[in-house]
Design a protein around this motif. Structure first.
Motif, PDB file in Angstrom:
ATOM      1  N   ALA A   9       0.959  -0.900  -0.382  1.00 21.68           N
ATOM      2  CA  ALA A   9       0.113   0.183   0.440  1.00 21.68           C
ATOM      3  C   ALA A   9       1.084   1.648   0.147  1.00 21.68           C
ATOM      4  N   ALA A  78      -3.256  -1.341   8.580  1.00 19.55           N
ATOM      5  CA  ALA A  78      -4.322  -1.076   8.540  1.00 19.55           C
ATOM      6  C   ALA A  78      -5.151  -0.641  10.240  1.00 19.55           C
ATOM      7  N   MET A 193      -8.387   0.450   3.869  1.00 19.46           N
ATOM      8  CA  MET A 193      -8.762   1.245   1.867  1.00 19.46           C
ATOM      9  C   MET A 193      -8.611   0.176   0.986  1.00 19.46           C
ATOM     10  N   SER A 216      -1.107  -0.047  12.441  1.00 19.02           N
ATOM     11  CA  SER A 216      -0.627   1.039  12.555  1.00 19.02           C
ATOM     12  C   SER A 216      -1.570   1.895  13.672  1.00 19.02           C
TER      13      SER A 216
HETATM   14  N1  SAH Z   1       0.055   9.322   5.011  1.00 19.78           N
HETATM   15  C1  SAH Z   1       0.251   8.269   4.371  1.00 19.78           C
HETATM   16  C2  SAH Z   1      -1.204   7.888   3.350  1.00 19.78           C
HETATM   17  C3  SAH Z   1      -1.728   6.986   4.173  1.00 19.78           C
HETATM   18  S1  SAH Z   1      -3.657   6.196   4.278  1.00 19.78           S
HETATM   19  C4  SAH Z   1       1.191   8.700   2.731  1.00 19.78           C
HETATM   20  O1  SAH Z   1       0.862   9.815   2.532  1.00 19.78           O
HETATM   21  O2  SAH Z   1       0.505   7.614   1.755  1.00 19.78           O
HETATM   22  C5  SAH Z   1      -3.920   5.383   5.234  1.00 19.78           C
HETATM   23  C6  SAH Z   1      -3.332   3.812   4.103  1.00 19.78           C
HETATM   24  O3  SAH Z   1      -3.225   3.028   5.944  1.00 19.78           O
HETATM   25  C7  SAH Z   1      -3.702   3.063   3.515  1.00 19.78           C
HETATM   26  O4  SAH Z   1      -2.997   2.368   2.521  1.00 19.78           O
HETATM   27  C8  SAH Z   1      -5.035   1.961   4.227  1.00 19.78           C
HETATM   28  O5  SAH Z   1      -5.513   1.082   3.623  1.00 19.78           O
HETATM   29  C9  SAH Z   1      -3.888   1.986   5.761  1.00 19.78           C
HETATM   30  N2  SAH Z   1      -4.778   2.632   7.149  1.00 19.78           N
HETATM   31  C10 SAH Z   1      -3.874   2.398   8.263  1.00 19.78           C
HETATM   32  N3  SAH Z   1      -4.863   2.760   9.309  1.00 19.78           N
HETATM   33  C11 SAH Z   1      -6.640   2.853   8.664  1.00 19.78           C
HETATM   34  C12 SAH Z   1      -7.407   3.974   9.717  1.00 19.78           C
HETATM   35  N4  SAH Z   1      -7.773   3.878  10.582  1.00 19.78           N
HETATM   36  N5  SAH Z   1      -8.439   3.859   8.378  1.00 19.78           N
HETATM   37  C13 SAH Z   1      -8.404   3.674   7.106  1.00 19.78           C
HETATM   38  N6  SAH Z   1      -7.473   3.381   6.838  1.00 19.78           N
HETATM   39  C14 SAH Z   1      -5.564   2.618   7.173  1.00 19.78           C
END
Ligand code: SAH
Length: 253
Positions: A9, A78, A193, A216
């Motif tokens: 991801a 996630a 996501m 995370s």
């Molecule tokens: N900061 C990152 C963006 C992260 S978006 C950047 O700059 O690229 C979040 C990503 O982590 C997505 O791939 C999703 O699948 C996952 N994820 C982690 N925690 C999440 C949460 N609380 N809700 C939805 N997706 C989450």
């Protein structure tokens, strides 16, 4: 030889995978860089999934159509939803649901129209293999992360869980929203996501799929805290170690 597809991801996770694939070739399709190479004697294609369901579905379709992968594994992070699912744990999906799919009253909530179901199951054998690899890595988690990192994050013993992962086009970052998800989908262990979209594509093609997610955050009001640091210090080393353990045991065919 069977071709294994790995979708990550985030950039940092992909970098950790590519570090294991020296001499990989880059093939660019639809603005995406697919990395074709070898890892532990297996033919592997690795790619950045991109964030969100549509982007991930497009990437998955290309993996299957253009690169003919015979199995697809998604690694990423996630938010934890299940009661005992804590930051630093790993969840291996047994099935995935699009939590934002709602064509009611025409179809039951969460059901994907014309598929007659909400849950897309992962491949049982593939999931078991990845769960075993994750379990082994977590038993020696401190070794994979390094002593400083381990001390800084101050965990007890990280756990491996198997169960339902839910996906939607929203970063879930409030306690209100994660509570609403728990009420709508009580079995959900984690939220992200992309996974359910990739599972649907793999179902269409009849290709084995599973997803492995490091937790995370708890999808609550602290969900943004230290996110990037967690990716580089914990999630990326875990992804790399789990995949390495899995590939080392998997027979080349
Ligand atoms: N900061 C990152 C963006 C992260 S978006 C950047 O700059 O690229 C979040 C990503 O982590 C997505 O791939 C999703 O699948 C996952 N994820 C982690 N925690 C999440 C949460 N609380 N809700 C939805 N997706 C989450």
């Amino acid at each position: 030889m069977a071709v294994i597809g790995i979708m990550s991801a985030l950039h940092e996770e992909l970098a950790a995978v590519l570090a294991e694939m020296p001499g990989e070739q880059r093939v660019t399709v639809a603005g995406r860089d697919f990395w074709v190479g070898q890892w532990q004697g297996h033919a592997v294609v690795a790619v950045l999934s991109r964030i969100g369901k549509v982007a991930a579905a497009t990437t998955a379709t290309l993996m299957l159509e253009r690169f003919g992968v015979d199995a697809l594994v998604f690694t990423g992070v996630a938010g934890g939803l299940g009661p005992g699912v804590r930051v630093g744990d790993v969840v291996v999906a047994s099935g995935l649901v699009q939590h934002d799919m709602d064509a009611s009253p025409l179809f039951p909530r969460h059901e994907v129209p014309l598929y007659g179901r909400a849950i897309f199951e992962t491949d049982a054998a593939l999931s078991t293999q990845l769960a075993e690899a994750a379990h082994e890595v977590l038993q020696e988690a401190d070794r994979h992360l390094g002593p400083d990192t381990w001390a800084r994050w101050a965990w007890g013993s990280p756990q491996m869980h198997r169960g339902l992962i839910v996906s939607g086009d929203r970063f879930v970052s409030t306690a209100t929203e994660s509570q609403a998800l728990r009420e709508a989908l009580p079995d959900a262990l984690a939220v992200e996501m992309e996974g359910a979209a990739v599972a649907q594509v793999c179902c269409d093609y009849g290709v084995p799929f599973t997803a492995v997610r490091t937790i995370s955050d708890r999808a609550d009001d602290a969900a943004h805290t230290d996110f990037n640091r967690f990716i580089s210090e914990v999630a990326s080393p875990y992804s790399r170690a789990i995949l390495a353990h899995w590939l080392a045991k998997r027979l080349t065919a």
